[in-house]
Design an enzyme around this catalytic site. Structure first.
Site, PDB file in Angstrom:
ATOM      1  CG  HIS A 183    -105.213  47.364  82.882  1.00  0.00           C
ATOM      2  ND1 HIS A 183    -106.404  47.858  83.376  1.00  0.00           N
ATOM      3  CD2 HIS A 183    -105.359  46.028  82.832  1.00  0.00           C
ATOM      4  CE1 HIS A 183    -107.231  46.856  83.607  1.00  0.00           C
ATOM      5  NE2 HIS A 183    -106.628  45.740  83.297  1.00  0.00           N
TER       6      HIS A 183
ATOM      7  CB  CYS B 294     -99.604  45.770  88.047  1.00  0.00           C
ATOM      8  SG  CYS B 294     -98.899  44.195  88.569  1.00  0.00           S
TER       9      CYS B 294
ATOM     10  CD  GLU C 128    -100.312  43.588  81.016  1.00  0.00           C
ATOM     11  OE1 GLU C 128     -99.287  42.902  80.840  1.00  0.00           O
ATOM     12  OE2 GLU C 128    -101.304  43.187  81.667  1.00  0.00           O
TER      13      GLU C 128
ATOM     14  CB  CYS D 180     -99.204  38.336  87.008  1.00  0.00           C
ATOM     15  SG  CYS D 180     -99.495  38.664  88.759  1.00  0.00           S
TER      16      CYS D 180
ATOM     17  CB  SER E  23    -112.181  40.722  83.506  1.00  0.00           C
ATOM     18  OG  SER E  23    -111.092  40.064  84.106  1.00  0.00           O
TER      19      SER E  23
ATOM     20  CG  ASN F 251    -108.029  38.117  85.279  1.00  0.00           C
ATOM     21  OD1 ASN F 251    -108.549  37.488  86.194  1.00  0.00           O
ATOM     22  ND2 ASN F 251    -108.127  39.430  85.200  1.00  0.00           N
TER      23      ASN F 251
ATOM     24  CB  SER G  77    -110.771  43.101  88.001  1.00  0.00           C
ATOM     25  OG  SER G  77    -111.475  42.346  87.033  1.00  0.00           O
TER      26      SER G  77
END
Length: 293
Positions: A89, A111, A141, A204, A232, A234, A275
């Site tokens: 992140h 990333c 992030e 992404c 999480s 996502n 993740s």
């Protein structure tokens, strides 16, 4: 199918996995870096800046190798002589330098997509533009990217975009794990209200692939299990997409959390956030296939 009349659980369930699911390349790289650092020098402390991934099992596995979690606001003398891994992140702009001053060796597992967003934010700010970040407030992030553009606004809905009062050109950057539709809805509002809007293509591809694979999966199954950490972002978006599609859906962190209702279908879809370790996905798939958690 063989059905047990007492609880209506289907024994020979077909589990259909999404074409793309589980660990993304960035998360896998961060986990490998932390594990390798711990194995290379077992007597040297290894810390991660916050939980390396939003998955309790993955964090516990790293802890077994001696990798400890340190809060970003807790940089202190414990870092002397240690290894500090910055998670995928990213971290605030000043964090790495502070850690080095305290005597740590810093391994940056940010990333590359997040690094690109950080640089884009700094560029917008250097040009004197207003910066709008689209994502989850407080997410690691977003905090890291915002630190490169002091004063940046972080929003997550079109309604918040309507309420923004900004002057001059606007630079917009999305959290890498946001849904494309969410981002586009906010961009539509900003573009309507402001003369100059430049939007970064920051989502992404792994996020888009997982959402696309889920869309394909939804057409082939009767229900969906989404595996991943409750924190999480996502994974949460995958779950909400399944719910919005109208299918029965469950968000679980591990097989033990599967509810009895999940076993009452002949074809159940399985997907997982970026993740989620491979072994956790496998355990959930095996539990569904055998008809019990």
């Amino acid at each position: 199918s063989d059905v047990c009349s007492s609880d209506l659980i289907i024994i020979d369930m077909i589990v259909v996995r999404a074409r793309v699911l589980g660990f993304c390349a960035g998360v896998r790289r961060a986990v490998d870096m932390a594990r390798s650092a711990a194995l290379a020098e077992p007597d040297r402390p290894v810390f991660t800046l916050g939980p390396l991934v939003h998955n309790a099992r993955a964090v516990a596995s790293l802890a077994e190798h001696g990798v400890k979690v340190l809060g970003e606001d807790s940089l202190d003398a414990r870092l002397a002589g240690s290894v500090l891994v910055i998670r995928s992140h990213g971290a605030r702009a000043e964090t790495a330098e502070r850690a080095k001053e305290l005597g740590a060796t810093v391994l940056d597992a940010t990333c590359p997509r997040v690094v690109a967003s950080q640089r884009r934010a700094a560029d917008f700010a250097a040009r004197g533009w207003s910066v709008v970040l689209v994502g989850d407030k407080g997410h690691g992030e977003m905090v890291a990217v915002a630190s490169r553009a002091p004063g940046a606004a972080v929003i997550s809905t079109a309604a918040e975009a309507e309420a923004l009062e900004l002057a001059g050109p606007i630079g917009v950057i999305a959290q890498t794990t946001i849904k494309k539709e969410e981002y586009e809805a906010i961009l539509e509002v900003l573009s309507r209200r402001h003369a100059v809007v430049e939007a970064a293509d920051s989502i992404c591809p792994a996020t888009l692939e997982r959402q696309g694979a889920l869309g394909e999966l939804l057409r082939r199954v009767e229900a969906v299990v989404v595996v991943g950490g409750k924190d999480s972002a996502n994974t949460g978006r995958l779950y909400r997409s399944a719910v919005e599609a109208g299918l029965p859906a469950w968000h679980v962190e591990e097989a033990a959390e599967l509810p009895p209702e999940a076993f009452r279908f002949e074809r159940v879809g399985l997907t997982a956030g970026a993740s989620t370790p491979d072994e956790v996905v496998d355990e959930v798939a095996e539990a569904l296939a055998r008809g019990k958690a």
